[in-house]
Write an enzyme that holds these catalytic residues in place. Structure first.
Site, PDB file in Angstrom:
ATOM      1  N   HIS A  60      -6.699   1.465  -2.212  1.00 51.60           N
ATOM      2  CA  HIS A  60      -5.957   0.754  -1.375  1.00 51.60           C
ATOM      3  C   HIS A  60      -4.949   2.102  -0.649  1.00 51.60           C
ATOM      4  O   HIS A  60      -4.395   2.774  -1.081  1.00 51.60           O
ATOM      5  CB  HIS A  60      -4.831  -0.181  -1.927  1.00 51.60           C
ATOM      6  CG  HIS A  60      -3.960  -0.790  -1.027  1.00 51.60           C
ATOM      7  ND1 HIS A  60      -2.855  -0.604  -0.585  1.00 51.60           N
ATOM      8  CD2 HIS A  60      -4.117  -2.293  -0.657  1.00 51.60           C
ATOM      9  CE1 HIS A  60      -2.168  -1.467   0.224  1.00 51.60           C
ATOM     10  NE2 HIS A  60      -3.091  -2.529   0.236  1.00 51.60           N
ATOM     11  N   GLU A 101      -8.833  -2.679   5.951  1.00 51.51           N
ATOM     12  CA  GLU A 101      -7.637  -2.862   5.950  1.00 51.51           C
ATOM     13  C   GLU A 101      -6.904  -1.712   6.840  1.00 51.51           C
ATOM     14  O   GLU A 101      -6.713  -0.589   6.533  1.00 51.51           O
ATOM     15  CB  GLU A 101      -6.845  -2.836   4.619  1.00 51.51           C
ATOM     16  CG  GLU A 101      -7.445  -3.679   3.684  1.00 51.51           C
ATOM     17  CD  GLU A 101      -6.015  -4.170   2.830  1.00 51.51           C
ATOM     18  OE1 GLU A 101      -5.659  -5.176   2.824  1.00 51.51           O
ATOM     19  OE2 GLU A 101      -5.687  -3.175   2.066  1.00 51.51           O
TER      20      GLU A 101
END
Ligand code: PEP
Length: 251
Positions: A95, A167
């Site tokens: 992430h 993302e």
């Protein structure tokens, strides 16, 4: 047909009591909804409680990160076997907040990804370009470099369960959602790279999620795109009603 995934990423929000209160409202709201897979990534301290609470439901829970080794002098870390021992099924890897604040590189992500697969944890590999990459025309190069480092030396037979989350860093927590067309284009780049790496069967079976300011009012327009197989949702997933609405998006 790829089964879509709705994934809630709670980051460092919700203690155990708050996690249970969320589930008390959320689980009845999505009971019987088996069209898609539903995942929640709670904080490390709530994970075990959430896993116990969602047993016998169609929700699964995952960790937000992990180390690649099973044990050792690594303060603050959690190992793959510690996660599997409490029934964890999924793990988020790479992430952007881990890359930014915990100095995590895609070389680390590569080690973690292989360890996750070796322990039957499903890795959700996060990728995405910075705003400067997009503005200078380097989105594709960035995504391919991230894929190359994260998936280095992964044999095709180990890539079967992989989930990828595209993302774009500029869209995370900013309210600047990628347009469905821009997101789909990035997903197509990722799928094409999967095809080159692992062949057409893996490429067409791999779920690629979009993450970055997904909300109840934009989820349908994103999820109707051909290469978008679900959503990884941060801020908007903290509200049980909003998450239930997004899980039940209409196309
Ligand atoms: C995330 O952190 O994975 C994310 C997608 O956050 P948000 O939905 O808040 O942009």
């Amino acid at each position: 047909m790829r089964k879509k995934i709705s994934a809630a990423h709670w980051k460092m929000f919700k203690n155990t009591k708050e996690s249970l209160a969320f589930l008390d409202e959320f689980l009845p709201a999505i009971a019987g909804h088996d069209r898609d897979d539903i995942l929640i990534f709670p904080t490390a301290t709530s994970l075990s409680t959430v896993i116990d609470r969602v047993q016998d439901t169609n929700v699964r829970a995952g960790a937000q990160t992990m180390h690649w080794l099973n044990e050792g002098p690594f303060t603050g870390q959690t190992s793959p076997t510690m996660l599997t021992s409490i029934g964890t099924t999924h793990v988020l890897l790479g992430h952007s907040e881990r890359r930014l604040y915990a100095n995590e590189s895609y070389e680390h992500v590569n080690l973690k990804l292989k360890a996750a697969i070796a322990h039957d944890l499903i890795p959700v590999l996060c990728l995405g370009e910075m705003l400067a990459d997009r503005q200078t025309g380097y989105t594709k190069d960035t995504l391919l470099a991230q894929m190359g480092a994260a998936l280095a030396n992964l044999p095709t037979e180990k890539a079967q369960t992989l989930v990828i989350a595209y993302e774009p860093v500029w869209a995370i927590g900013t309210g600047s959602t990628a347009t469905p067309e821009a997101a789909d284009q990035a997903h197509a780049i990722i799928r094409d790279d999967l095809k080159n790496r692992f062949g057409p069967v893996v490429a067409s079976a791999t779920r690629i999620l979009y993450g970055g300011s997904v909300k109840p009012d934009n989820v349908s327009s994103l999820l109707c795109m051909p290469n978008i197989d679900g959503a990884l949702i941060g801020g908007a997933s903290l509200d049980p009603g909003a998450l239930a609405a997004m899980v039940k998006y209409k196309i």
